[in-house]
Design a protein around this motif. Structure first.
Motif, PDB file in Angstrom:
ATOM      1  N   ASN A 164      -0.759  -9.162 -11.936  1.00  7.74           N
ATOM      2  CA  ASN A 164      -1.677  -8.024 -11.838  1.00  7.74           C
ATOM      3  C   ASN A 164      -1.063  -6.805 -12.537  1.00  7.74           C
ATOM      4  O   ASN A 164      -0.065  -6.257 -12.082  1.00  7.74           O
ATOM      5  CB  ASN A 164      -1.957  -7.721 -10.363  1.00  7.74           C
ATOM      6  N   ALA A 165      -1.673  -6.376 -13.638  1.00  7.23           N
ATOM      7  CA  ALA A 165      -1.111  -5.288 -14.451  1.00  7.23           C
ATOM      8  C   ALA A 165      -1.074  -3.961 -13.706  1.00  7.23           C
ATOM      9  O   ALA A 165      -0.136  -3.173 -13.847  1.00  7.23           O
ATOM     10  CB  ALA A 165      -1.924  -5.134 -15.739  1.00  7.23           C
ATOM     11  N   GLN A 166      -2.117  -3.722 -12.906  1.00  6.56           N
ATOM     12  CA  GLN A 166      -2.167  -2.478 -12.139  1.00  6.56           C
ATOM     13  C   GLN A 166      -1.016  -2.416 -11.135  1.00  6.56           C
ATOM     14  O   GLN A 166      -0.384  -1.375 -10.946  1.00  6.56           O
ATOM     15  CB  GLN A 166      -3.508  -2.377 -11.415  1.00  6.56           C
ATOM     16  N   ALA A 167      -0.740  -3.553 -10.498  1.00  9.26           N
ATOM     17  CA  ALA A 167       0.361  -3.619  -9.538  1.00  9.26           C
ATOM     18  C   ALA A 167       1.702  -3.427 -10.237  1.00  9.26           C
ATOM     19  O   ALA A 167       2.589  -2.729  -9.732  1.00  9.26           O
ATOM     20  CB  ALA A 167       0.329  -4.956  -8.806  1.00  9.26           C
ATOM     21  N   GLU A 221      -6.801  -5.919  -2.420  1.00  6.02           N
ATOM     22  CA  GLU A 221      -5.450  -5.815  -1.876  1.00  6.02           C
ATOM     23  C   GLU A 221      -4.931  -4.378  -1.944  1.00  6.02           C
ATOM     24  O   GLU A 221      -4.089  -3.977  -1.144  1.00  6.02           O
ATOM     25  CB  GLU A 221      -4.496  -6.739  -2.639  1.00  6.02           C
ATOM     26  N   PHE A 222      -5.464  -3.616  -2.877  1.00  9.20           N
ATOM     27  CA  PHE A 222      -4.989  -2.242  -3.026  1.00  9.20           C
ATOM     28  C   PHE A 222      -5.444  -1.353  -1.874  1.00  9.20           C
ATOM     29  O   PHE A 222      -4.855  -0.306  -1.628  1.00  9.20           O
ATOM     30  CB  PHE A 222      -5.437  -1.665  -4.365  1.00  9.20           C
ATOM     31  N   ALA A 223      -6.485  -1.778  -1.175  1.00  7.64           N
ATOM     32  CA  ALA A 223      -6.918  -1.007  -0.005  1.00  7.64           C
ATOM     33  C   ALA A 223      -5.821  -1.035   1.057  1.00  7.64           C
ATOM     34  O   ALA A 223      -5.542  -0.032   1.715  1.00  7.64           O
ATOM     35  CB  ALA A 223      -8.207  -1.585   0.554  1.00  7.64           C
ATOM     36  N   LYS A 224      -5.177  -2.180   1.209  1.00  9.42           N
ATOM     37  CA  LYS A 224      -4.084  -2.311   2.169  1.00  9.42           C
ATOM     38  C   LYS A 224      -2.884  -1.460   1.720  1.00  9.42           C
ATOM     39  O   LYS A 224      -2.227  -0.806   2.536  1.00  9.42           O
ATOM     40  CB  LYS A 224      -3.665  -3.771   2.295  1.00  9.42           C
ATOM     41  N   ILE A 225      -2.635  -1.481   0.427  1.00 10.56           N
ATOM     42  CA  ILE A 225      -1.506  -0.721  -0.107  1.00 10.56           C
ATOM     43  C   ILE A 225      -1.765   0.772   0.040  1.00 10.56           C
ATOM     44  O   ILE A 225      -0.872   1.546   0.386  1.00 10.56           O
ATOM     45  CB  ILE A 225      -1.267  -1.097  -1.588  1.00 10.56           C
ATOM     46  N   GLU A 226      -3.018   1.167  -0.189  1.00 10.67           N
ATOM     47  CA  GLU A 226      -3.386   2.571  -0.027  1.00 10.67           C
ATOM     48  C   GLU A 226      -3.112   3.035   1.404  1.00 10.67           C
ATOM     49  O   GLU A 226      -2.594   4.127   1.634  1.00 10.67           O
ATOM     50  CB  GLU A 226      -4.855   2.785  -0.372  1.00 10.67           C
ATOM     51  N   ALA A 227      -3.457   2.182   2.363  1.00 11.65           N
ATOM     52  CA  ALA A 227      -3.234   2.529   3.766  1.00 11.65           C
ATOM     53  C   ALA A 227      -1.745   2.703   4.050  1.00 11.65           C
ATOM     54  O   ALA A 227      -1.342   3.608   4.791  1.00 11.65           O
ATOM     55  CB  ALA A 227      -3.825   1.447   4.667  1.00 11.65           C
ATOM     56  N   MET A 228      -0.927   1.860   3.442  1.00 11.52           N
ATOM     57  CA  MET A 228       0.525   1.967   3.616  1.00 11.52           C
ATOM     58  C   MET A 228       1.056   3.274   3.033  1.00 11.52           C
ATOM     59  O   MET A 228       1.890   3.950   3.628  1.00 11.52           O
ATOM     60  CB  MET A 228       1.238   0.779   2.945  1.00 11.52           C
ATOM     61  N   VAL A 229       0.539   3.623   1.861  1.00  9.65           N
ATOM     62  CA  VAL A 229       0.980   4.860   1.208  1.00  9.65           C
ATOM     63  C   VAL A 229       0.598   6.068   2.053  1.00  9.65           C
ATOM     64  O   VAL A 229       1.390   6.985   2.262  1.00  9.65           O
ATOM     65  CB  VAL A 229       0.387   4.976  -0.213  1.00  9.65           C
ATOM     66  N   LYS A 230      -0.636   6.065   2.560  1.00  7.64           N
ATOM     67  CA  LYS A 230      -1.089   7.176   3.388  1.00  7.64           C
ATOM     68  C   LYS A 230      -0.267   7.296   4.666  1.00  7.64           C
ATOM     69  O   LYS A 230      -0.058   8.393   5.192  1.00  7.64           O
ATOM     70  CB  LYS A 230      -2.570   7.016   3.723  1.00  7.64           C
ATOM     71  N   ALA A 231       0.208   6.139   5.144  1.00  7.01           N
ATOM     72  CA  ALA A 231       1.043   6.123   6.347  1.00  7.01           C
ATOM     73  C   ALA A 231       2.510   6.371   6.018  1.00  7.01           C
ATOM     74  O   ALA A 231       3.362   6.308   6.904  1.00  7.01           O
ATOM     75  CB  ALA A 231       0.885   4.785   7.060  1.00  7.01           C
ATOM     76  N   LYS A 232       2.770   6.630   4.724  1.00  7.17           N
ATOM     77  CA  LYS A 232       4.125   6.878   4.228  1.00  7.17           C
ATOM     78  C   LYS A 232       5.049   5.678   4.435  1.00  7.17           C
ATOM     79  O   LYS A 232       6.273   5.821   4.557  1.00  7.17           O
ATOM     80  CB  LYS A 232       4.732   8.135   4.875  1.00  7.17           C
ATOM     81  N   ASN A 233       4.456   4.492   4.448  1.00 12.39           N
ATOM     82  CA  ASN A 233       5.229   3.254   4.518  1.00 12.39           C
ATOM     83  C   ASN A 233       5.460   2.772   3.093  1.00 12.39           C
ATOM     84  O   ASN A 233       4.846   1.810   2.629  1.00 12.39           O
ATOM     85  CB  ASN A 233       4.478   2.204   5.343  1.00 12.39           C
ATOM     86  N   MET A 234       6.343   3.459   2.382  1.00 12.59           N
ATOM     87  CA  MET A 234       6.545   3.158   0.967  1.00 12.59           C
ATOM     88  C   MET A 234       7.280   1.834   0.760  1.00 12.59           C
ATOM     89  O   MET A 234       7.068   1.153  -0.244  1.00 12.59           O
ATOM     90  CB  MET A 234       7.310   4.298   0.294  1.00 12.59           C
ATOM     91  N   THR A 235       8.130   1.467   1.716  1.00  8.26           N
ATOM     92  CA  THR A 235       8.811   0.172   1.608  1.00  8.26           C
ATOM     93  C   THR A 235       7.791  -0.955   1.687  1.00  8.26           C
ATOM     94  O   THR A 235       7.833  -1.908   0.905  1.00  8.26           O
ATOM     95  CB  THR A 235       9.860   0.014   2.723  1.00  8.26           C
ATOM     96  N   GLY A 236       6.857  -0.837   2.632  1.00 11.10           N
ATOM     97  CA  GLY A 236       5.804  -1.841   2.754  1.00 11.10           C
ATOM     98  C   GLY A 236       4.932  -1.881   1.510  1.00 11.10           C
ATOM     99  O   GLY A 236       4.550  -2.967   1.037  1.00 11.10           O
ATOM    100  N   ALA A 237       4.613  -0.706   0.968  1.00 11.53           N
ATOM    101  CA  ALA A 237       3.795  -0.637  -0.247  1.00 11.53           C
ATOM    102  C   ALA A 237       4.515  -1.293  -1.415  1.00 11.53           C
ATOM    103  O   ALA A 237       3.900  -2.032  -2.197  1.00 11.53           O
ATOM    104  CB  ALA A 237       3.479   0.819  -0.573  1.00 11.53           C
ATOM    105  N   TYR A 238       5.807  -1.037  -1.521  1.00 10.79           N
ATOM    106  CA  TYR A 238       6.585  -1.627  -2.610  1.00 10.79           C
ATOM    107  C   TYR A 238       6.590  -3.152  -2.494  1.00 10.79           C
ATOM    108  O   TYR A 238       6.410  -3.862  -3.490  1.00 10.79           O
ATOM    109  CB  TYR A 238       8.009  -1.084  -2.590  1.00 10.79           C
ATOM    110  N   GLN A 239       6.792  -3.649  -1.284  1.00 13.25           N
ATOM    111  CA  GLN A 239       6.843  -5.100  -1.078  1.00 13.25           C
ATOM    112  C   GLN A 239       5.484  -5.746  -1.365  1.00 13.25           C
ATOM    113  O   GLN A 239       5.417  -6.811  -1.994  1.00 13.25           O
ATOM    114  CB  GLN A 239       7.282  -5.399   0.356  1.00 13.25           C
ATOM    115  N   ALA A 240       4.416  -5.080  -0.939  1.00 10.96           N
ATOM    116  CA  ALA A 240       3.074  -5.611  -1.194  1.00 10.96           C
ATOM    117  C   ALA A 240       2.769  -5.613  -2.690  1.00 10.96           C
ATOM    118  O   ALA A 240       2.172  -6.563  -3.213  1.00 10.96           O
ATOM    119  CB  ALA A 240       2.039  -4.785  -0.436  1.00 10.96           C
TER     120      ALA A 240
END
Length: 268
Positions: free
Chosen positions: A57-60, A29-48
């Motif tokens: 998930n401790a890492q999340a 799932e972090f691969a999707k979050i990484e893509a959001m971060v790279k796209a500067k979609n921080m709101t999407g990353a936060y929600q994910a």
């Protein structure tokens, strides 16, 4: 030495912290979050991350804390960030305990400086195999200035020194120099100096900063301001923290020394 990689996908993007982990253990799932971060979609990353954190998930949870601390994708809230770090740390996530330990040591992120709590969190991270935490834990032990703490610190550093971990070698070198001055024994001073100079030759930035400061102070090695300037100027170009300030200090000292002979000549 284990390969050092970033503790999480978000940490990879933000350069927040390092941890000994394996890429294969990272949740897909972090691969999707990484893509959001790279796209500067921080709101999407936060929600994910919020959804992933809800599963425990401790890492999340840790990364959610970082976004909350920095106000990315959500409102900035340091108090809430601390709570999230504590949750992740309680689940055994070493970077969360490391961050808590660092902030308790420095009295930052809205926390009151507390060396005892700092040691507690850093020791947890160290026991989980987070080498950077071991270094900071040892430094806090050295600061207690008693034989028992020194012995424990040296015991903690020894395995890292044996595997060539630069920060551990550097911490031990500074301890040797300090001990040598305290006991008026040149042997540990020279031993520590040799270690730091060797690390500096290998390009280890903290050692380069230390050598530069030694050239400025002239207490351990003869003062050499031009050489110090070369070191700090090179580090400043790399945007190394405090290098620009150190360079400015050296420039000021060089200017003052240049004026000194003229002032003496006028008096005579």
């Amino acid at each position: 030495m284990k390969k050092i990689i970033l503790a999480s996908i978000l940490a990879l993007t933000t350069q927040l912290a390092l941890a000994d982990t394996k890429a294969a253990t990272v949740d897909p799932e972090f691969a999707k979050i990484e893509a959001m971060v790279k796209a500067k979609n921080m709101t999407g990353a936060y929600q994910a991350l919020s959804k992933l954190a809800a599963t425990g998930n401790a890492q999340a949870i840790y990364n959610l804390g970082y976004l909350t601390q920095t106000g990315q994708g959500t409102a900035k809230d340091e108090k809430k960030a601390i709570q999230l770090y504590e949750q992740a740390g309680a689940k055994g996530y070493p970077v969360a305990n490391y961050v808590l330990g660092k902030n308790y040591a420095t009295g930052t992120l809205g926390l009151k400086q507390d060396p005892a709590k700092a040691k507690q969190y850093l020791e947890r991270a160290s026991s989980a195999g987070f080498d950077d935490a071991t270094i900071d834990y040892a430094i806090l032990l050295f600061a207690e200035n008693n034989p028992q703490s020194d012995k424990l610190a040296l015991t903690k550093l020894d395995p890292l020194i044996k595997k060539g971990f630069y920060p551990a070698i550097h911490a031990k070198a500074l301890y040797d120099i300090s001990t040598g001055f305290k006991t008026k024994n040149d042997k540990p001073v020279q031993q520590g100096l040799n270690s730091i100079q060797d690390l500096a030759k290998k390009g280890y930035i903290p050692a380069l900063m230390a050598v530069g400061n030694m050239f400025v102070n002239g207490n351990i090695i003869p003062q050499n301001l031009p050489e110090a300037k070369k070191i700090f100027a090179a580090l400043a170009q790399e945007n190394v923290p405090q290098a620009k300030e150190s360079l400015a200090t050296v420039d000021k000292l060089i200017a003052e020394q240049a004026k000194a002979p003229k002032a003496s000549a006028k008096k005579s």
